[in-house]
Design an enzyme around this catalytic site. Structure first.
Site, PDB file in Angstrom:
ATOM      1  NE  ARG B  51       6.005  -2.561   6.325  1.00 24.95           N
ATOM      2  CZ  ARG B  51       6.385  -2.599   7.515  1.00 24.95           C
ATOM      3  NH1 ARG B  51       7.717  -2.384   8.107  1.00 24.95           N
ATOM      4  NH2 ARG B  51       5.826  -2.881   8.521  1.00 24.95           N
ATOM      5  CB  THR B  52       2.096   1.382   2.251  1.00 24.73           C
ATOM      6  OG1 THR B  52       2.219   0.008   2.141  1.00 24.73           O
ATOM      7  CG2 THR B  52       1.892   1.488   0.670  1.00 24.73           C
ATOM      8  CE  LYS B  80     -16.769  16.249   8.997  1.00 28.41           C
ATOM      9  NZ  LYS B  80     -16.132  17.515   8.476  1.00 28.41           N
ATOM     10  NE  ARG B 101      -2.555  -0.100   2.801  1.00 28.69           N
ATOM     11  CZ  ARG B 101      -1.645  -0.715   3.046  1.00 28.69           C
ATOM     12  NH1 ARG B 101      -1.469  -0.893   4.480  1.00 28.69           N
ATOM     13  NH2 ARG B 101      -0.717  -1.425   2.331  1.00 28.69           N
ATOM     14  CG  HIS B 129      -0.210  -3.754  -1.485  1.00 29.11           C
ATOM     15  ND1 HIS B 129       0.060  -2.279  -2.026  1.00 29.11           N
ATOM     16  CD2 HIS B 129       0.298  -4.006  -0.150  1.00 29.11           C
ATOM     17  CE1 HIS B 129       0.696  -1.893  -0.934  1.00 29.11           C
ATOM     18  NE2 HIS B 129       0.976  -2.831   0.192  1.00 29.11           N
TER      19      HIS B 129
END
Lengths: 137, 305
Positions: B51-52, B80, B101, B129
């Site tokens: 969604r985000t 890495k 995120r 958030h």
């Protein structure tokens, strides 16, 4: 018991009895080559018992307010006390305590400084700037 | 460089301004269709999200801009061992704004200290958030016509639910707010949120385990999912995951103009039978998320231009 008075340095007084060694390590005094005297369980009118640290050198006491703002710092110059104060709560402490939150970014990015800021002066609460976890004293 | 890491980075006036711009975008989409022409948004998603990420990407496309990025850490240099700081310094060379995120709390703050373009926190673990909070605020404003004088119930996982903590923080700055906290004992709102937010702002609040008892009082019911990924112990998750399931029967005593919100994804905490109830706002909430992110991207690009 006699302990030589210092000529140039600091006397950290009114340390809670038993906390002297904690402050000794907190200030990294074990790594200094100056003369250090730790007096444990000295008699105190105010506190009953207290610890005292005498350091024959001028050292950085900036973060001491985080440990206990009620401590008294006496600055000695040429054998005379020239200043007496209680350490202020520092607004920010860097690499003094480590964040214990396993989800904090500092757990994976090892080079990041551990920074805590004062968020509640009344209750002496410090929180990690990254994850806002409260510092454990 | 202005970034958005926590909802508290925005003043109430700025939030009201973002809501106003989002409402204008909804009413006049063509006016905004080329606002970000020639600009690029990087979506750096070190943790999966549908969604985000899609909401940010759709928002940038609808502003006439372009999008680049990755959707999981394994497809980035993080696999890495590259640090967040190095990743964002690099991406700053390619993009005009970054939405990030990350599973670790504080990673977007670290990014904002090193990047040369604005960072939008698109979720950092169980911590912040802010764009979900903006989405929630826009939805409440559109559904109720106001952000003050509301009784707001939060139900489910109030311990790990970052959307709950952020929305409570945001609402605490408005007047006439009453908060009702509905959760099992193990998933109660953390005491520091109660102390630092509710008590500090003198917000009236009630804690209960009984959703049906408080249902008639509510103007807003904010449902949450018990999130498997926030538990260290699978047994605890299994024991608590079905604590609250909203069904049509439980809604019988609710107000006719109740607004039911959910940050989604839903598992089973809201019965599908409720989806067609006009009080179910969670899919309109998803749409609002795109519009408020458009408003935010515009604001940050304009401020940093």
């Amino acid at each position: 018991m006699n302990i030589d008075s210092i000529k140039n340095g600091v006397v950290i007084d009114h340390i809670k009895a038993g906390e002297g060694m904690k402050i000794y390590h907190f200030l990294n005094l074990d790594k200094q080559d100056c003369t250090v005297a730790i007096i444990k369980n000295a008699t105190s009118k105010q506190m009953g018992r207290k610890d005292i640290i005498k350091v024959d050198s001028f050292i950085d006491l900036n973060a001491l307010g985080y440990i206990d703002p009620n401590i008294t710092i006496n600055v000695i110059k040429d054998g005379v006390r020239v200043e007496k104060y209680h350490p202020e709560l520092p607004a920010k402490i860097i690499n003094v305590v480590r964040c214990k939150n396993p989800r904090c970014i500092t757990t994976t990015e090892q080079e990041l400084p551990h920074v805590f800021k004062l968020t509640d002066a009344e209750n002496q609460v410090y929180r990690c700037i990254y994850c806002e976890t409260k510092a454990d004293k | 460089m202005r970034s958005l890491i926590s909802i508290l980075d925005l003043s109430v006036e700025e939030i009201d301004e973002l809501i106003a711009v989002a409402n204008d975008i909804i009413d006049n989409p063509k006016k905004y269709a080329e606002k970000c022409h020639g600009k690029k948004l990087a979506t750096l998603f070190f943790e999966p999200s549908t969604r985000t990420r899609l909401s940010f990407e759709a928002a940038m496309y609808e502003l006439g801009g372009n999008v680049l990025g990755f959707s999981e850490a394994q497809s980035s240099s993080a696999a890495k061992g590259e640090s967040v700081a190095d990743t964002v310094r690099t991406v700053s060379c390619y993009a005009d704004i970054i939405a990030m995120r990350h599973p670790k709390e504080g990673a977007p703050l670290v990014a904002s200290m090193k990047a040369t373009v604005p960072i939008i926190n698109a979720g950092d673990g169980g911590h912040n958030h802010p764009t979900q909070t903006l989405t929630d605020l826009l939805t409440i404003q559109r559904e109720k016509g106001r952000l003050n004088n509301l009784t707001v119930g939060f139900c489910g996982d109030l311990k790990f639910g970052r959307t709950v903590h952020s929305l409570i923080e945001a609402l605490s700055r408005y007047t006439g707010i009453k908060i009702i906290l509905i959760s099992p004992d193990e998933l109660k709102l953390p005491s520091y949120v109660k102390q630092d937010v509710l008590k500090k702002h003198n917000i009236e609040y009630v804690q209960t385990t009984d959703l049906e008892a408080v249902m008639p009082e509510l103007d807003i019911l904010y449902m949450t999912r018990v999130q498997r990924e926030r538990f260290f112990n699978e047994e605890d998750y299994l024991r608590l995951k079905d604590s609250y399931i909203l069904t049509p029967e439980k809604l019988k005593t609710a107000k006719s103009d109740l607004a039911i919100l959910h940050p989604l994804p839903r598992v089973n905490e809201i019965a599908v039978a409720i989806d067609d109830d006009p009080r179910a706002c969670y899919f309109r909430q998803v749409l609002n998320g795109k519009f408020v992110r458009m408003a935010l991207i515009l604001k940050l690009l304009e401020e940093n231009s």
